[in-house]
Design an enzyme around this catalytic site. Structure first.
Site, PDB file in Angstrom:
ATOM      1  CB  THR A 144      46.555  43.215  35.104  1.00  0.00           C
ATOM      2  OG1 THR A 144      46.899  42.555  36.313  1.00  0.00           O
ATOM      3  CG2 THR A 144      47.503  42.744  34.022  1.00  0.00           C
ATOM      4  CB  SER A 179      50.634  34.366  33.874  1.00  0.00           C
ATOM      5  OG  SER A 179      49.770  35.413  33.439  1.00  0.00           O
ATOM      6  CE1 TYR A 181      44.925  38.921  31.250  1.00  0.00           C
ATOM      7  CE2 TYR A 181      45.890  38.535  33.417  1.00  0.00           C
ATOM      8  CZ  TYR A 181      45.099  39.283  32.576  1.00  0.00           C
ATOM      9  OH  TYR A 181      44.470  40.408  33.052  1.00  0.00           O
ATOM     10  CG  HIS A 182      49.614  38.755  34.684  1.00  0.00           C
ATOM     11  ND1 HIS A 182      49.296  37.517  35.205  1.00  0.00           N
ATOM     12  CD2 HIS A 182      48.862  39.649  35.393  1.00  0.00           C
ATOM     13  CE1 HIS A 182      48.412  37.670  36.185  1.00  0.00           C
ATOM     14  NE2 HIS A 182      48.127  38.944  36.325  1.00  0.00           N
ATOM     15  CE  LYS A 185      44.579  42.419  30.522  1.00  0.00           C
ATOM     16  NZ  LYS A 185      43.425  43.076  29.932  1.00  0.00           N
TER      17      LYS A 185
HETATM   18  N1  USQ Z   1      45.490  32.446  45.189  1.00  0.00           N
HETATM   19  C1  USQ Z   1      45.407  31.599  46.261  1.00  0.00           C
HETATM   20  N2  USQ Z   1      44.360  30.743  46.314  1.00  0.00           N
HETATM   21  C2  USQ Z   1      43.370  30.702  45.363  1.00  0.00           C
HETATM   22  C3  USQ Z   1      43.470  31.564  44.278  1.00  0.00           C
HETATM   23  C4  USQ Z   1      44.546  32.433  44.213  1.00  0.00           C
HETATM   24  O1  USQ Z   1      46.256  31.604  47.155  1.00  0.00           O
HETATM   25  O2  USQ Z   1      42.451  29.879  45.482  1.00  0.00           O
HETATM   26  C5  USQ Z   1      46.612  33.387  45.115  1.00  0.00           C
HETATM   27  C6  USQ Z   1      47.477  33.250  43.865  1.00  0.00           C
HETATM   28  O3  USQ Z   1      48.513  32.315  44.072  1.00  0.00           O
HETATM   29  C7  USQ Z   1      47.955  34.673  43.639  1.00  0.00           C
HETATM   30  C8  USQ Z   1      46.830  35.541  44.208  1.00  0.00           C
HETATM   31  O4  USQ Z   1      46.038  34.688  45.024  1.00  0.00           O
HETATM   32  O5  USQ Z   1      49.100  34.921  44.390  1.00  0.00           O
HETATM   33  C9  USQ Z   1      45.936  36.182  43.176  1.00  0.00           C
HETATM   34  O6  USQ Z   1      45.419  35.171  42.332  1.00  0.00           O
HETATM   35  P1  USQ Z   1      44.033  35.373  41.561  1.00  0.00           P
HETATM   36  O7  USQ Z   1      43.722  34.087  40.865  1.00  0.00           O
HETATM   37  O8  USQ Z   1      42.995  35.937  42.465  1.00  0.00           O
HETATM   38  O9  USQ Z   1      44.377  36.536  40.547  1.00  0.00           O
HETATM   39  P2  USQ Z   1      45.392  36.604  39.320  1.00  0.00           P
HETATM   40  O10 USQ Z   1      45.745  35.283  38.765  1.00  0.00           O
HETATM   41  O11 USQ Z   1      46.518  37.485  39.742  1.00  0.00           O
HETATM   42  O12 USQ Z   1      44.526  37.347  38.210  1.00  0.00           O
HETATM   43  C10 USQ Z   1      43.397  38.145  38.527  1.00  0.00           C
HETATM   44  C11 USQ Z   1      42.533  38.268  37.282  1.00  0.00           C
HETATM   45  C12 USQ Z   1      43.320  38.990  36.192  1.00  0.00           C
HETATM   46  C13 USQ Z   1      43.826  40.316  36.704  1.00  0.00           C
HETATM   47  C14 USQ Z   1      44.630  40.126  37.991  1.00  0.00           C
HETATM   48  C15 USQ Z   1      44.985  41.434  38.664  1.00  0.00           C
HETATM   49  O13 USQ Z   1      42.152  36.976  36.837  1.00  0.00           O
HETATM   50  O14 USQ Z   1      42.486  39.178  35.059  1.00  0.00           O
HETATM   51  O15 USQ Z   1      44.664  40.880  35.731  1.00  0.00           O
HETATM   52  O16 USQ Z   1      43.813  39.421  38.946  1.00  0.00           O
HETATM   53  S1  USQ Z   1      46.545  41.283  39.486  1.00  0.00           S
HETATM   54  O17 USQ Z   1      46.526  40.131  40.371  1.00  0.00           O
HETATM   55  O18 USQ Z   1      46.762  42.498  40.212  1.00  0.00           O
HETATM   56  O19 USQ Z   1      47.524  41.063  38.444  1.00  0.00           O
END
Ligand code: USQ
Length: 394
Positions: A144, A179, A181-182, A185
Protein backbone atom coordinates in the site's frame (compact mmCIF):
# COMPACT_ATOMS: atom_id res chain seq x y z
CA UNK A 1 -0.46 -17.96 -17.57
CA UNK A 2 -1.62 -19.95 -14.53
CA UNK A 3 -2.36 -17.35 -11.85
CA UNK A 4 -3.30 -18.21 -8.27
CA UNK A 5 -5.26 -15.45 -6.51
CA UNK A 6 -5.03 -15.50 -2.72
CA UNK A 7 -8.16 -13.63 -1.59
CA UNK A 8 -10.28 -14.41 -4.66
CA UNK A 9 -13.58 -13.50 -2.95
CA UNK A 10 -12.60 -9.91 -2.07
CA UNK A 11 -13.17 -6.51 -3.66
CA UNK A 12 -10.01 -6.76 -5.77
CA UNK A 13 -9.62 -10.55 -5.88
CA UNK A 14 -12.96 -11.27 -7.50
CA UNK A 15 -12.52 -8.44 -10.00
CA UNK A 16 -9.05 -9.73 -10.90
CA UNK A 17 -10.32 -13.28 -11.44
CA UNK A 18 -12.81 -11.95 -14.01
CA UNK A 19 -10.32 -9.54 -15.60
CA UNK A 20 -7.51 -12.07 -16.03
CA UNK A 21 -9.85 -14.80 -17.28
CA UNK A 22 -11.27 -12.43 -19.88
CA UNK A 23 -7.67 -11.81 -21.02
CA UNK A 24 -6.94 -15.48 -21.53
CA UNK A 25 -5.22 -16.40 -18.26
CA UNK A 26 -6.02 -19.54 -16.27
CA UNK A 27 -7.11 -18.56 -12.78
CA UNK A 28 -7.57 -20.42 -9.48
CA UNK A 29 -7.85 -19.02 -5.99
CA UNK A 30 -8.53 -19.37 -2.31
CA UNK A 31 -10.41 -17.38 0.27
CA UNK A 32 -11.73 -17.83 3.82
CA UNK A 33 -14.72 -15.58 2.99
CA UNK A 34 -13.71 -13.46 6.00
CA UNK A 35 -14.38 -10.09 4.34
CA UNK A 36 -18.09 -10.92 4.37
CA UNK A 37 -17.87 -11.56 8.15
CA UNK A 38 -15.76 -8.47 9.01
CA UNK A 39 -18.13 -6.11 7.21
CA UNK A 40 -21.11 -7.64 9.06
CA UNK A 41 -19.15 -7.37 12.34
CA UNK A 42 -18.87 -3.57 11.94
CA UNK A 43 -22.54 -3.18 10.95
CA UNK A 44 -21.97 -2.82 7.20
CA UNK A 45 -23.06 -4.58 4.04
CA UNK A 46 -21.89 -4.41 0.43
CA UNK A 47 -23.92 -1.56 -1.10
CA UNK A 48 -24.12 -3.55 -4.34
CA UNK A 49 -25.48 -7.07 -3.74
CA UNK A 50 -22.89 -9.81 -4.30
CA UNK A 51 -23.37 -13.47 -5.11
CA UNK A 52 -22.44 -16.33 -2.79
CA UNK A 53 -19.32 -18.34 -3.52
CA UNK A 54 -21.37 -21.09 -5.23
CA UNK A 55 -23.27 -18.56 -7.34
CA UNK A 56 -19.99 -16.92 -8.30
CA UNK A 57 -18.62 -20.25 -9.48
CA UNK A 58 -21.76 -20.89 -11.55
CA UNK A 59 -21.61 -17.37 -13.04
CA UNK A 60 -17.93 -17.85 -13.85
CA UNK A 61 -18.72 -21.11 -15.64
CA UNK A 62 -21.47 -19.40 -17.64
CA UNK A 63 -19.15 -16.53 -18.61
CA UNK A 64 -15.97 -18.47 -19.45
CA UNK A 65 -17.25 -22.01 -20.21
CA UNK A 66 -14.88 -23.59 -17.72
CA UNK A 67 -14.98 -24.34 -13.98
CA UNK A 68 -13.32 -22.05 -11.45
CA UNK A 69 -11.05 -23.66 -8.84
CA UNK A 70 -12.15 -21.47 -5.89
CA UNK A 71 -11.13 -23.07 -2.59
CA UNK A 72 -12.29 -22.08 0.85
CA UNK A 73 -9.41 -22.21 3.29
CA UNK A 74 -7.09 -20.35 5.60
CA UNK A 75 -3.80 -19.02 4.20
CA UNK A 76 -2.30 -19.09 7.71
CA UNK A 77 -2.65 -22.90 7.50
CA UNK A 78 0.54 -23.87 5.67
CA UNK A 79 -0.67 -27.31 4.59
CA UNK A 80 -3.67 -25.67 2.87
CA UNK A 81 -1.37 -23.35 0.91
CA UNK A 82 0.93 -26.26 -0.01
CA UNK A 83 -2.02 -28.31 -1.32
CA UNK A 84 -3.22 -25.37 -3.45
CA UNK A 85 0.21 -24.86 -5.03
CA UNK A 86 0.97 -28.57 -5.54
CA UNK A 87 -2.30 -29.11 -7.37
CA UNK A 88 -2.48 -25.89 -9.40
CA UNK A 89 1.28 -25.34 -10.03
CA UNK A 90 0.92 -21.54 -10.40
CA UNK A 91 3.26 -19.55 -12.61
CA UNK A 92 2.24 -16.42 -10.71
CA UNK A 93 0.69 -15.85 -7.28
CA UNK A 94 -1.22 -12.64 -6.56
CA UNK A 95 -1.54 -11.96 -2.84
CA UNK A 96 -4.74 -10.03 -2.14
CA UNK A 97 -5.80 -12.19 0.80
CA UNK A 98 -5.28 -9.95 3.81
CA UNK A 99 -7.23 -7.86 6.29
CA UNK A 100 -7.17 -4.47 4.49
CA UNK A 101 -8.71 -1.95 6.90
CA UNK A 102 -6.77 0.62 8.92
CA UNK A 103 -9.65 1.40 11.35
CA UNK A 104 -10.44 -2.30 11.93
CA UNK A 105 -6.82 -2.85 13.01
CA UNK A 106 -6.95 0.15 15.37
CA UNK A 107 -10.05 -0.97 17.28
CA UNK A 108 -8.35 -2.72 20.20
CA UNK A 109 -5.56 -5.13 21.13
CA UNK A 110 -7.39 -8.16 19.75
CA UNK A 111 -8.03 -6.61 16.31
CA UNK A 112 -4.47 -5.24 16.08
CA UNK A 113 -2.84 -8.56 16.96
CA UNK A 114 -5.21 -10.56 14.77
CA UNK A 115 -4.49 -8.30 11.79
CA UNK A 116 -0.72 -8.48 12.12
CA UNK A 117 -0.65 -12.22 12.82
CA UNK A 118 -2.98 -13.00 9.91
CA UNK A 119 -1.31 -10.71 7.39
CA UNK A 120 2.32 -11.39 8.28
CA UNK A 121 1.90 -15.17 8.71
CA UNK A 122 -0.12 -15.69 5.54
CA UNK A 123 2.44 -13.75 3.48
CA UNK A 124 5.24 -15.85 4.99
CA UNK A 125 3.31 -19.01 4.09
CA UNK A 126 3.00 -17.90 0.48
CA UNK A 127 6.74 -17.11 0.35
CA UNK A 128 7.65 -20.53 1.77
CA UNK A 129 5.23 -22.39 -0.50
CA UNK A 130 6.64 -20.62 -3.56
CA UNK A 131 10.19 -21.48 -2.48
CA UNK A 132 9.37 -25.13 -1.81
CA UNK A 133 6.87 -25.94 -4.56
CA UNK A 134 6.98 -23.41 -7.43
CA UNK A 135 10.30 -21.52 -7.06
CA UNK A 136 10.04 -20.03 -10.57
CA UNK A 137 6.64 -18.42 -9.81
CA UNK A 138 6.31 -14.64 -9.64
CA UNK A 139 4.79 -13.27 -6.42
CA UNK A 140 2.68 -10.17 -7.05
CA UNK A 141 2.15 -8.86 -3.53
CA UNK A 142 -0.36 -6.14 -2.71
CA UNK A 143 1.25 -3.54 -0.50
CA UNK A 144 0.00 0.00 0.00
CA UNK A 145 1.09 3.58 -0.63
CA UNK A 146 0.31 4.02 3.08
CA UNK A 147 3.55 2.18 3.90
CA UNK A 148 5.48 5.34 3.04
CA UNK A 149 3.36 7.70 5.14
CA UNK A 150 3.53 11.37 4.19
CA UNK A 151 7.21 12.46 4.29
CA UNK A 152 8.13 16.04 3.36
CA UNK A 153 10.18 14.80 0.39
CA UNK A 154 9.27 13.09 -2.90
CA UNK A 155 8.42 9.37 -2.62
CA UNK A 156 10.33 7.11 -5.04
CA UNK A 157 9.28 3.57 -5.97
CA UNK A 158 10.64 1.50 -3.11
CA UNK A 159 14.32 2.48 -3.31
CA UNK A 160 16.35 5.68 -3.45
CA UNK A 161 19.96 6.72 -3.90
CA UNK A 162 21.33 8.17 -0.70
CA UNK A 163 24.65 9.85 0.14
CA UNK A 164 25.65 9.79 3.82
CA UNK A 165 29.03 10.84 5.23
CA UNK A 166 30.59 10.79 1.82
CA UNK A 167 29.38 7.32 0.80
CA UNK A 168 26.52 6.40 -1.55
CA UNK A 169 24.08 3.47 -1.65
CA UNK A 170 20.71 2.45 -3.10
CA UNK A 171 18.52 1.74 -0.07
CA UNK A 172 14.88 0.98 0.69
CA UNK A 173 12.98 4.25 1.11
CA UNK A 174 11.84 4.67 4.74
CA UNK A 175 8.44 3.27 5.65
CA UNK A 176 6.35 5.30 8.12
CA UNK A 177 2.98 3.59 8.24
CA UNK A 178 -0.07 5.17 9.83
CA UNK A 179 -2.00 2.21 11.29
CA UNK A 180 -1.41 -1.30 12.65
CA UNK A 181 -2.79 -2.57 9.34
CA UNK A 182 -0.37 -0.45 7.30
CA UNK A 183 2.43 -1.64 9.61
CA UNK A 184 1.56 -5.24 8.73
CA UNK A 185 2.20 -4.37 5.08
CA UNK A 186 5.59 -2.85 5.98
CA UNK A 187 6.55 -6.13 7.66
CA UNK A 188 5.44 -7.99 4.51
CA UNK A 189 7.59 -5.75 2.32
CA UNK A 190 10.65 -6.48 4.45
CA UNK A 191 9.93 -10.22 4.50
CA UNK A 192 9.29 -10.37 0.75
CA UNK A 193 12.47 -8.42 -0.05
CA UNK A 194 14.45 -10.75 2.24
CA UNK A 195 12.97 -13.90 0.62
CA UNK A 196 13.92 -12.59 -2.84
CA UNK A 197 17.45 -11.94 -1.61
CA UNK A 198 18.11 -15.26 0.12
CA UNK A 199 16.12 -17.66 -2.08
CA UNK A 200 16.16 -15.89 -5.44
CA UNK A 201 12.36 -15.51 -5.56
CA UNK A 202 10.85 -13.03 -8.04
CA UNK A 203 8.51 -10.52 -6.49
CA UNK A 204 6.67 -7.33 -7.35
CA UNK A 205 5.54 -5.30 -4.33
CA UNK A 206 2.65 -3.07 -5.36
CA UNK A 207 2.30 0.13 -3.35
CA UNK A 208 -1.30 0.75 -4.26
CA UNK A 209 -3.32 3.89 -3.60
CA UNK A 210 -6.98 3.98 -2.60
CA UNK A 211 -9.16 2.16 -5.15
CA UNK A 212 -12.67 3.30 -6.04
CA UNK A 213 -15.52 2.00 -8.19
CA UNK A 214 -17.00 -1.47 -8.40
CA UNK A 215 -17.43 -2.25 -12.05
CA UNK A 216 -15.10 -3.32 -14.83
CA UNK A 217 -16.17 -3.92 -18.41
CA UNK A 218 -15.37 -7.64 -18.20
CA UNK A 219 -18.15 -8.14 -15.58
CA UNK A 220 -20.69 -7.27 -18.28
CA UNK A 221 -24.31 -7.15 -17.18
CA UNK A 222 -24.39 -10.34 -15.09
CA UNK A 223 -25.07 -9.17 -11.49
CA UNK A 224 -23.51 -12.41 -10.18
CA UNK A 225 -20.13 -11.19 -11.49
CA UNK A 226 -20.42 -7.92 -9.56
CA UNK A 227 -17.77 -7.24 -6.93
CA UNK A 228 -18.51 -5.77 -3.51
CA UNK A 229 -18.60 -2.07 -2.59
CA UNK A 230 -18.38 -1.18 1.10
CA UNK A 231 -19.26 2.07 2.83
CA UNK A 232 -18.89 1.37 6.57
CA UNK A 233 -16.25 3.16 8.67
CA UNK A 234 -13.75 0.29 8.33
CA UNK A 235 -14.02 -1.26 4.89
CA UNK A 236 -15.50 1.64 2.92
CA UNK A 237 -12.78 3.83 1.38
CA UNK A 238 -13.14 7.55 0.76
CA UNK A 239 -14.70 7.92 -2.73
CA UNK A 240 -16.81 4.76 -2.39
CA UNK A 241 -18.17 6.07 0.92
CA UNK A 242 -18.83 9.53 -0.54
CA UNK A 243 -20.85 8.03 -3.42
CA UNK A 244 -22.92 5.90 -1.02
CA UNK A 245 -23.48 8.95 1.19
CA UNK A 246 -24.52 11.04 -1.82
CA UNK A 247 -27.25 8.63 -2.95
CA UNK A 248 -28.92 8.60 0.49
CA UNK A 249 -28.56 12.36 1.01
CA UNK A 250 -26.07 11.99 3.88
CA UNK A 251 -23.46 14.78 4.08
CA UNK A 252 -20.06 13.71 2.74
CA UNK A 253 -17.79 12.98 5.72
CA UNK A 254 -14.48 14.84 5.46
CA UNK A 255 -12.18 13.96 8.35
CA UNK A 256 -10.41 16.98 9.87
CA UNK A 257 -9.27 19.66 7.42
CA UNK A 258 -9.83 17.36 4.45
CA UNK A 259 -6.50 18.46 2.98
CA UNK A 260 -4.91 15.01 3.40
CA UNK A 261 -3.58 13.81 0.04
CA UNK A 262 -3.53 10.23 -1.20
CA UNK A 263 -3.01 8.45 -4.52
CA UNK A 264 -6.31 7.17 -5.96
CA UNK A 265 -7.20 4.91 -8.88
CA UNK A 266 -10.33 3.42 -10.39
CA UNK A 267 -10.87 -0.34 -10.08
CA UNK A 268 -10.38 -0.75 -13.85
CA UNK A 269 -6.93 0.89 -13.58
CA UNK A 270 -5.98 -1.35 -10.66
CA UNK A 271 -6.85 -4.40 -12.74
CA UNK A 272 -4.95 -3.14 -15.80
CA UNK A 273 -1.86 -2.42 -13.65
CA UNK A 274 -1.88 -5.82 -11.94
CA UNK A 275 -2.15 -7.54 -15.34
CA UNK A 276 0.73 -5.45 -16.71
CA UNK A 277 2.88 -6.47 -13.75
CA UNK A 278 1.99 -10.16 -14.29
CA UNK A 279 2.61 -10.07 -18.03
CA UNK A 280 5.98 -8.31 -17.52
CA UNK A 281 7.47 -10.31 -14.62
CA UNK A 282 10.70 -9.40 -12.82
CA UNK A 283 13.92 -11.34 -13.38
CA UNK A 284 14.64 -14.37 -11.18
CA UNK A 285 15.67 -13.10 -7.74
CA UNK A 286 14.50 -9.56 -8.45
CA UNK A 287 12.41 -7.69 -5.88
CA UNK A 288 10.85 -4.62 -7.48
CA UNK A 289 8.43 -2.03 -6.15
CA UNK A 290 5.72 -0.30 -8.18
CA UNK A 291 3.73 2.68 -6.91
CA UNK A 292 0.24 2.19 -8.31
CA UNK A 293 -2.24 5.06 -8.54
CA UNK A 294 -3.81 7.26 -11.19
CA UNK A 295 -3.07 10.57 -9.47
CA UNK A 296 -2.79 12.19 -6.05
CA UNK A 297 -5.79 14.15 -4.79
CA UNK A 298 -6.79 15.82 -1.54
CA UNK A 299 -9.85 14.33 0.15
CA UNK A 300 -11.75 17.62 -0.12
CA UNK A 301 -11.08 17.78 -3.90
CA UNK A 302 -12.69 14.35 -4.15
CA UNK A 303 -15.66 15.32 -2.00
CA UNK A 304 -16.14 18.36 -4.29
CA UNK A 305 -15.96 16.08 -7.32
CA UNK A 306 -18.60 13.69 -5.94
CA UNK A 307 -20.81 16.64 -4.97
CA UNK A 308 -20.54 18.11 -8.46
CA UNK A 309 -21.18 14.83 -10.33
CA UNK A 310 -24.11 14.11 -7.99
CA UNK A 311 -25.57 17.53 -8.84
CA UNK A 312 -25.37 16.65 -12.57
CA UNK A 313 -27.70 13.72 -11.96
CA UNK A 314 -30.06 15.65 -9.72
CA UNK A 315 -28.70 14.75 -6.27
CA UNK A 316 -28.10 17.60 -3.87
CA UNK A 317 -25.48 16.77 -1.25
CA UNK A 318 -23.68 18.70 1.52
CA UNK A 319 -20.07 18.31 2.59
CA UNK A 320 -19.32 18.34 6.35
CA UNK A 321 -16.07 18.21 8.28
CA UNK A 322 -15.98 15.71 11.17
CA UNK A 323 -13.39 15.61 13.92
CA UNK A 324 -10.73 13.25 12.66
CA UNK A 325 -10.76 9.83 14.38
CA UNK A 326 -7.29 9.13 12.94
CA UNK A 327 -3.85 10.33 13.88
CA UNK A 328 -2.61 11.66 10.53
CA UNK A 329 -1.24 14.85 8.99
CA UNK A 330 -4.12 16.89 7.62
CA UNK A 331 -1.99 19.25 5.53
CA UNK A 332 1.26 18.02 4.02
CA UNK A 333 3.57 17.70 1.03
CA UNK A 334 2.80 14.68 -1.20
CA UNK A 335 4.74 13.90 -4.35
CA UNK A 336 5.02 10.15 -5.05
CA UNK A 337 6.49 8.73 -8.29
CA UNK A 338 4.58 6.25 -10.43
CA UNK A 339 6.84 5.83 -13.44
CA UNK A 340 7.40 2.05 -13.48
CA UNK A 341 3.86 1.14 -14.51
CA UNK A 342 3.77 3.95 -17.09
CA UNK A 343 6.96 2.48 -18.56
CA UNK A 344 5.16 -0.87 -18.91
CA UNK A 345 2.31 0.80 -20.79
CA UNK A 346 -0.17 1.85 -18.07
CA UNK A 347 -2.53 4.48 -19.45
CA UNK A 348 -4.23 6.17 -16.50
CA UNK A 349 -7.94 6.70 -17.07
CA UNK A 350 -8.45 10.42 -17.03
CA UNK A 351 -12.20 10.52 -16.59
CA UNK A 352 -12.86 10.40 -12.85
CA UNK A 353 -16.24 12.05 -13.41
CA UNK A 354 -17.42 9.20 -15.62
CA UNK A 355 -16.40 6.57 -13.03
CA UNK A 356 -18.12 8.49 -10.23
CA UNK A 357 -21.26 9.02 -12.37
CA UNK A 358 -21.38 5.28 -13.13
CA UNK A 359 -21.10 4.48 -9.43
CA UNK A 360 -23.81 6.92 -8.45
CA UNK A 361 -26.19 5.51 -11.06
CA UNK A 362 -25.56 1.91 -9.91
CA UNK A 363 -25.82 2.79 -6.22
CA UNK A 364 -29.06 4.71 -6.65
CA UNK A 365 -30.84 1.42 -7.29
CA UNK A 366 -29.66 0.12 -3.90
CA UNK A 367 -30.39 3.15 -1.76
CA UNK A 368 -32.47 1.11 0.70
CA UNK A 369 -29.56 -1.23 1.53
CA UNK A 370 -27.30 1.73 2.32
CA UNK A 371 -29.97 3.58 4.28
CA UNK A 372 -30.63 0.48 6.40
CA UNK A 373 -26.94 0.44 7.42
CA UNK A 374 -26.48 4.21 7.74
CA UNK A 375 -25.29 3.85 11.35
CA UNK A 376 -22.06 2.30 10.03
CA UNK A 377 -21.11 5.56 8.23
CA UNK A 378 -19.94 7.76 11.10
CA UNK A 379 -16.65 6.60 12.61
CA UNK A 380 -16.31 5.80 16.29
CA UNK A 381 -13.01 3.89 16.10
CA UNK A 382 -10.23 6.27 17.16
CA UNK A 383 -6.49 5.93 16.75
CA UNK A 384 -5.96 6.24 20.54
CA UNK A 385 -8.10 3.05 20.90
CA UNK A 386 -10.98 4.84 22.64
CA UNK A 387 -14.47 4.71 21.10
CA UNK A 388 -16.27 8.00 20.45
CA UNK A 389 -18.48 8.93 17.54
CA UNK A 390 -17.00 11.75 15.42
CA UNK A 391 -18.90 15.05 15.58
CA UNK A 392 -19.47 17.62 12.85
CA UNK A 393 -16.91 20.44 13.19
CA UNK A 394 -17.55 22.47 10.07
N1 USQ B 1 -11.28 9.96 4.85
C1 USQ B 1 -12.16 10.99 5.03
N2 USQ B 1 -13.48 10.68 5.11
C2 USQ B 1 -13.97 9.41 5.00
C3 USQ B 1 -13.06 8.37 4.82
C4 USQ B 1 -11.71 8.67 4.75
O1 USQ B 1 -11.79 12.16 5.12
O2 USQ B 1 -15.19 9.22 5.09
C5 USQ B 1 -9.85 10.26 4.75
C6 USQ B 1 -8.98 9.58 5.80
O3 USQ B 1 -8.88 10.36 6.97
C7 USQ B 1 -7.66 9.39 5.06
C8 USQ B 1 -8.08 9.25 3.59
O4 USQ B 1 -9.41 9.74 3.51
O5 USQ B 1 -6.88 10.53 5.18
C9 USQ B 1 -8.04 7.85 3.05
O6 USQ B 1 -8.83 7.02 3.87
P1 USQ B 1 -9.50 5.68 3.30
O7 USQ B 1 -10.36 5.12 4.39
O8 USQ B 1 -10.13 5.93 1.98
O9 USQ B 1 -8.24 4.78 3.00
P2 USQ B 1 -7.14 4.15 3.96
O10 USQ B 1 -7.57 4.01 5.36
O11 USQ B 1 -5.87 4.90 3.71
O12 USQ B 1 -6.99 2.67 3.38
C10 USQ B 1 -7.38 2.32 2.06
C11 USQ B 1 -7.60 0.82 2.01
C12 USQ B 1 -6.28 0.11 2.30
C13 USQ B 1 -5.21 0.60 1.36
C14 USQ B 1 -5.09 2.12 1.42
C15 USQ B 1 -4.18 2.69 0.35
O13 USQ B 1 -8.58 0.44 2.96
O14 USQ B 1 -6.46 -1.29 2.17
O15 USQ B 1 -3.98 0.04 1.75
O16 USQ B 1 -6.38 2.70 1.15
S1 USQ B 1 -3.37 4.14 0.95
O17 USQ B 1 -4.35 5.07 1.47
O18 USQ B 1 -2.63 4.70 -0.14
O19 USQ B 1 -2.52 3.69 2.04
Amino acid sequence: MRVFIAGIDGYLGWSLAIHLSAHGHQVAGADMLLRRQWVAEVGGISALPIASRDERRRAYHDAFSRPLDFRVGDLTDYSFVQDCFREFQPEAVVHLGQMPSAPYSMMDQAHCVWTQRNNVVNNLNLLWAIKEIVPEAHLLKLGTMGEYGTPAVDIPEGFFEVEFRGRKDRLPFPRQAGSWYHQSKVHDSHNTHFAAKIWGLSATDIMQGVVFGAHIAEMGADPRLQTRLDFDQCFGTAINRFCCQAVIGHPLTLFGLGKQKRGFLPLADAMACLRLALENPPARGEYRVFNQFENAYSISELADLVQSVAADIGLSVDIRRYDNPRHEMEEHYYQPDRQHLLDLGYQPSRDMRAVVAGMLRALRQHKARIKAHEAALIPDIRWDASRRRSEVIG
